[in-house]
Scaffold this motif. Structure first.
Motif: not given
Length: 272
Positions: A132-137, A84-86, A77-79, A93-94
């Motif tokens: 890097t964005y704190g996300i897992k696809v 990242n702003s969005n 959640a912090r990352k 985009q990735l």
């Protein structure tokens, strides 16, 4: 003065003190200082996302419209909130960038026929990059690959041309087969007719040969009186006809003169 903030299940709260991240709180009732602090709620549940109308170019320069669906969840959640702003747009985009690279290495027909492989390659390419964005696809899927209208029209024309070509070839083969069968039937009929005519010719020849043989046998068995009688009859017929000139050698004249009937015939010829 204390404030109360409820964080629901599968969510996390980010406590900001004077606009700066200070700590993270879990699900349940949490206390904070309303004037100096704020709790930002972040959803950690899996989130579906659809990317529609995304245009990519294949290796053979064909434009294809893609629809991609993916499921992701926030792992940090912090990352996600502060680095990242969005983060969601960055993830999108990735995904699009890697999808463009993968499809750009394929011809149109390859791309249209290998969506499963594209899904696998895309998932492998993204991998842990979104961390890097704190996300897992968790899941990515190509729902649709649709060529542009002009390409679709060209493909339909090609399909129609192929069908017409196949139909023409089938008709030509059918006509050739019909001609072959008809020709074979005519040839068989001709052969049958020729065999029948040959058999008839042989039969006629056999009959003629038999007739000649019987005549020869009859002539061979006949005595001299039979031939003399036939000659007398012939002279009698001549006597009755306008042709009354008969050329004979003297020996024959002498022989027939001895026959009374012949003498009468000769007198008739002489009197004419």
């Amino acid at each position: 003065m204390l404030g109360f903030k409820t964080v629901h299940q599968n969510h996390v709260g980010l406590v900001e003190t004077l606009g700066k991240y200070s700590r993270e709180v879990g699900a349940g009732l949490n206390l904070y200082l309303p004037i100096f602090q704020k709790i930002r709620i972040v959803d950690l549940a899996m989130i579906p996302l659809s990317l529609q109308g995304y245009s990519v170019i294949t290796k053979d320069n064909a434009e294809v419209q893609t629809t991609v669906t993916l499921n992701y969840h926030i792992t940090n959640a912090r990352k996600f909130e502060y680095e990242n702003s969005n983060s969601v747009e960055s993830m999108i985009q990735l995904v699009r960038g890697h999808l463009r690279d993968i499809i750009g290495k394929l011809d149109l027909n390859e791309a249209l026929g290998s969506t499963s492989k594209i899904n696998q390659d895309l998932a492998a390419a993204i991998g842990d990059l979104t961390d890097t964005y704190g996300i897992k696809v968790d899941r990515v899927n190509i729902d649709e690959l649709k060529p542009s209208a002009s390409i679709t029209e060209s493909m339909e024309k090609q399909i129609r041309a192929d069908r017409e070509k196949t139909a023409a070839i089938a008709k030509a083969n059918g006509d050739a087969r019909s001609i072959e069968i008809e020709t074979k039937a005519k040839n068989e009929a001709t052969v049958s007719t020729a065999k029948a005519e040959a058999a008839a010719t042989v039969a006629r020849a056999d009959a003629k040969a038999y007739e000649i043989k019987k005549l020869n046998d009859m002539l061979a068995s006949a005595d001299s009186k039979y031939f003399t009688s036939q000659q007398i009859q012939a002279f009698s017929d001549i006597a009755k006809s306008p042709a009354n000139t008969v050329v004979m050698d003297k020996d024959a004249i002498a022989k027939y003169a001895d026959i009374p009937a012949m003498a009468q015939v000769m007198n008739k010829l002489a009197n004419k």
